[in-house]
Enzyme design. Structure first.
Site, PDB file in Angstrom:
ATOM      1  N   ASN A 293       0.827  -1.206   0.000  1.00 51.93           N
ATOM      2  CA  ASN A 293       0.000   0.000   0.000  1.00 51.93           C
ATOM      3  C   ASN A 293       0.860   1.255   0.000  1.00 51.93           C
ATOM      4  OD1 ASN A 293      -0.434   1.905   2.567  1.00 51.93           O
ATOM      5  ND2 ASN A 293       0.252  -0.107   3.298  1.00 51.93           N
TER       6      ASN A 293
ATOM      7  N   PHE B  63      -1.480   8.260   4.263  1.00 50.09           N
ATOM      8  CA  PHE B  63      -2.207   8.908   5.371  1.00 50.09           C
ATOM      9  C   PHE B  63      -3.438   9.671   4.879  1.00 50.09           C
ATOM     10  CE2 PHE B  63       1.899   9.497   8.133  1.00 50.09           C
ATOM     11  CZ  PHE B  63       1.944   8.131   8.371  1.00 50.09           C
TER      12      PHE B  63
ATOM     13  N   SER C 282       5.974   5.066   8.468  1.00 48.58           N
ATOM     14  CA  SER C 282       5.277   4.756   7.213  1.00 48.58           C
ATOM     15  C   SER C 282       6.144   5.194   6.041  1.00 48.58           C
ATOM     16  CB  SER C 282       3.928   5.462   7.155  1.00 48.58           C
ATOM     17  OG  SER C 282       3.044   4.867   8.055  1.00 48.58           O
TER      18      SER C 282
ATOM     19  N   ASN D  18       5.172   6.046   3.128  1.00 51.41           N
ATOM     20  CA  ASN D  18       4.415   6.754   2.094  1.00 51.41           C
ATOM     21  C   ASN D  18       4.264   8.253   2.302  1.00 51.41           C
ATOM     22  OD1 ASN D  18       3.939   4.241   0.740  1.00 51.41           O
ATOM     23  ND2 ASN D  18       2.459   3.787   2.356  1.00 51.41           N
ATOM     24  N   THR D  19       4.934   8.805   3.297  1.00 50.28           N
ATOM     25  CA  THR D  19       4.989  10.259   3.450  1.00 50.28           C
ATOM     26  C   THR D  19       6.462  10.640   3.304  1.00 50.28           C
ATOM     27  OG1 THR D  19       3.051  10.388   4.883  1.00 50.28           O
ATOM     28  CG2 THR D  19       4.626  12.200   5.051  1.00 50.28           C
TER      29      THR D  19
ATOM     30  N   LYS E  19       6.207   3.965  16.912  1.00 51.26           N
ATOM     31  CA  LYS E  19       6.101   2.824  15.981  1.00 51.26           C
ATOM     32  C   LYS E  19       7.235   2.890  14.976  1.00 51.26           C
ATOM     33  CE  LYS E  19       2.874   0.435  12.902  1.00 51.26           C
ATOM     34  NZ  LYS E  19       1.473   0.324  12.482  1.00 51.26           N
TER      35      LYS E  19
ATOM     36  N   ASN F 243       6.166  -1.470  11.377  1.00 46.74           N
ATOM     37  CA  ASN F 243       5.349  -0.981  10.272  1.00 46.74           C
ATOM     38  C   ASN F 243       5.638  -1.836   9.017  1.00 46.74           C
ATOM     39  OD1 ASN F 243       3.765   0.856   8.642  1.00 46.74           O
ATOM     40  ND2 ASN F 243       4.191   2.400  10.206  1.00 46.74           N
TER      41      ASN F 243
HETATM   42  C1  LIG Z   1      -3.488  -0.672   3.705  1.00 50.89           C
HETATM   43  C2  LIG Z   1      -2.627  -0.419   4.909  1.00 50.89           C
HETATM   44  C3  LIG Z   1      -2.624   0.837   5.497  1.00 50.89           C
HETATM   45  C4  LIG Z   1      -1.825   1.086   6.608  1.00 50.89           C
HETATM   46  N1  LIG Z   1      -1.860   2.326   7.202  1.00 50.89           N
HETATM   47  C5  LIG Z   1      -1.124   2.545   8.316  1.00 50.89           C
HETATM   48  C6  LIG Z   1      -1.191   3.796   8.972  1.00 50.89           C
HETATM   49  O1  LIG Z   1      -1.937   4.696   8.580  1.00 50.89           O
HETATM   50  N2  LIG Z   1      -0.409   3.968  10.077  1.00 50.89           N
HETATM   51  C7  LIG Z   1       0.411   2.994  10.563  1.00 50.89           C
HETATM   52  O2  LIG Z   1       1.073   3.203  11.576  1.00 50.89           O
HETATM   53  N3  LIG Z   1       0.476   1.798   9.967  1.00 50.89           N
HETATM   54  C8  LIG Z   1      -0.278   1.546   8.868  1.00 50.89           C
HETATM   55  N4  LIG Z   1      -0.211   0.326   8.260  1.00 50.89           N
HETATM   56  C9  LIG Z   1       0.726  -0.681   8.798  1.00 50.89           C
HETATM   57  C10 LIG Z   1       0.059  -1.676   9.746  1.00 50.89           C
HETATM   58  O3  LIG Z   1      -0.448  -1.037  10.883  1.00 50.89           O
HETATM   59  C11 LIG Z   1       1.081  -2.740  10.174  1.00 50.89           C
HETATM   60  O4  LIG Z   1       2.117  -2.135  10.933  1.00 50.89           O
HETATM   61  C12 LIG Z   1       1.704  -3.468   8.998  1.00 50.89           C
HETATM   62  O5  LIG Z   1       0.766  -3.666   7.967  1.00 50.89           O
HETATM   63  C13 LIG Z   1       2.292  -4.809   9.399  1.00 50.89           C
HETATM   64  O6  LIG Z   1       1.305  -5.642   9.941  1.00 50.89           O
HETATM   65  P1  LIG Z   1       0.518  -6.774   9.098  1.00 50.89           P
HETATM   66  O7  LIG Z   1       1.550  -7.627   8.439  1.00 50.89           O
HETATM   67  O8  LIG Z   1      -0.325  -7.479  10.108  1.00 50.89           O
HETATM   68  O9  LIG Z   1      -0.325  -6.042   8.096  1.00 50.89           O
HETATM   69  C14 LIG Z   1      -1.004   0.056   7.140  1.00 50.89           C
HETATM   70  C15 LIG Z   1      -1.013  -1.202   6.540  1.00 50.89           C
HETATM   71  C16 LIG Z   1      -1.810  -1.464   5.449  1.00 50.89           C
HETATM   72  C17 LIG Z   1      -1.803  -2.830   4.832  1.00 50.89           C
END
Ligand SMILES: Cc1cc2nc3c(=O)[nH]c(=O)nc-3n(C[C@H](O)[C@H](O)[C@H](O)COP(=O)(O)O)c2cc1C
Length: 390
Positions: free
Chosen positions: A116, A120, A189, A191-192, A240, A269
């Site tokens: 992704n 934000f 993240s 993406n910023t 985080k 993350n």
């Molecule tokens: C579509 C998507 C959007 C995410 N948006 C955020 C976010 O806004 N802030 C954040 O701290 N992590 C975000 N994450 C990261 C998740 O919170 C998590 O740290 C990461 O996906 C790893 O966990 P997982 O393997 O269970 O998905 C996002 C993940 C995905 C897949």
């Protein structure tokens, strides 16, 4: 049933559209009087072995929903009704922003992963605070029964220059502190632009110190989830981090967190790496930039928790996230040192019954190992369980 729905419908529509549809259904369930509470009674963690007291919360279980699913704090009641013990909302930025152009979320089913680059997208801190305020104050008058614990994850507004990042995070923290059971500074993240550079200790120190100070000065308004009188409290603060930090940088953040009196670290993350994927490399490249989540993240996310635990022991609360797909993964993270676990991608692939199933199986594992509480298993990797002595 979810598998059928996923195969027949959800996997054929864009990932973000599928997310919106599923989330609308979850929100609906949470909003119908009686339905959410009924579901929570049936699906919520109820086994006392799962109960975890940490960060000022008395959680019914260790598994929560990771940040990014409920960016605007719209579905806390529906999500906890599915069996999550808590929900981390956000990332919320001080100012509302649209995020990146679509498409910006992709499935890699062969890898049980997602990529992704949402960027934000969210309605901003004022809107999230208002939604959380209404939730708290809309609770039954006089009722002090807590229905859900809410972590709030904050990030930097994209248009704010990096030199003004501290003020931007502080503005978000000030707005949201009154409604957060815990607050997370997200500097990880991908993406910023420039965000992850804030993980460097010399930049992270002033940022975390300023947010900590803001939390200490914030008005002691509502205690999230309580409809009764507000109680003075200290909002726990966590940071985080990315899985792409070097081991030395992980250690440096851990030392800083201790030094500043933070409460915990959330690891990890998404990753910018694309190693070892089954999906065709050309297809992966075609998707473009973004954070990879799910199964491919498992190994590194576990390694980071192990490393953090070796460094800080129980002086910080560790929250494990990244590639948790089942109770085995969750249990391994707990034994590696995590007090709490979270997931996003595992829930997407696992469906609505997933949180309940994971909690149930964690309880089974805890009992089989001879523990009377999941908390007793935290950080016990390499040591025999209590059952071994019986
Ligand atoms: C579509 C998507 C959007 C995410 N948006 C955020 C976010 O806004 N802030 C954040 O701290 N992590 C975000 N994450 C990261 C998740 O919170 C998590 O740290 C990461 O996906 C790893 O966990 P997982 O393997 O269970 O998905 C996002 C993940 C995905 C897949």
């Amino acid at each position: 049933m979810y598998e059928l729905l996923y195969r027949r419908v959800l996997q054929h529509i864009p990932a973000e559209t599928a997310h919106r549809l599923a989330f609308a259904a979850i929100r609906f369930a949470g909003a119908v009087p009686g339905l959410g509470a009924g579901m929570r009674r049936v699906l919520g963690p109820a086994d006392p072995v799962l109960r975890v007291r940490t960060l000022g919360m008395d959680l019914p279980g260790p598994l929560g929903l990771a940040a990014g699913f409920d960016k605007d704090a719209e579905g806390v009641d529906g999500l906890t009704a599915l069996g999550f013990a808590y929900v981390e909302v956000g990332t919320v930025t001080a100012q509302a922003q649209p995020g990146n152009p679509r498409p910006r979320m992709f499935r890699l089913p062969a890898d049980r992963a997602l990529v992704n680059r949402m960027g934000f997208n969210n309605h901003g801190a004022a809107a999230a605070a208002e939604r959380l305020r209404r939730r708290v104050e809309g609770g039954r008058a006089g009722s002090r029964r807590r229905t859900a614990y809410v972590g709030v994850n904050i990030g930097k507004t994209k248009v704010v220059p990096e030199a003004e990042a501290v003020g931007d995070y502080v503005a978000g923290a000030r707005r949201l502190a009154p409604y957060a059971d815990y607050l997370v500074v997200n500097v990880s993240s991908p993406n910023t632009p420039g965000l992850r550079d804030l993980q460097a200790v010399e930049r992270l120190r002033p940022l975390l110190a300023a947010v900590r100070q803001t939390l200490d000065e914030a008005p002691q308004a509502a205690q999230a989830g309580h409809a009764g009188a507000p109680e003075p409290r200290r909002v726990p603060l966590l940071v985080k981090i990315a899985p792409d930090l070097s081991d030395a940088d992980v250690d440096a953040v851990a030392d800083l967190a201790l030094d500043l009196g933070l409460d915990g670290i959330i690891a990890t993350n998404t990753t910018i790496a694309r190693d070892g994927l089954r999906t065709d490399a050309a297809e992966v490249t075609e998707l473009g930039a973004g954070g990879l989540s799910g199964a491919p993240l498992k190994e590194r996310a576990l390694e980071v928790i192990r490393r953090l635990h070796a460094r800080v022991g129980d002086r910080l609360v560790l929250v494990a996230v990244g590639g948790i797909e089942n109770a085995d993964d969750a249990w391994e993270r707990i034994r590696a040192g995590a007090t709490l676990v979270q997931a996003y991608t595992g829930f997407i692939y696992g469906g609505p019954a997933w949180p309940r199933k994971v909690h149930r199986e964690i309880a089974r594992r805890a009992r089989a190992a001879g523990y009377s509480s999941v908390a007793e298993a935290v950080g016990t990797s390499g040591r025999p369980g209590p059952g071994a002595h019986r």
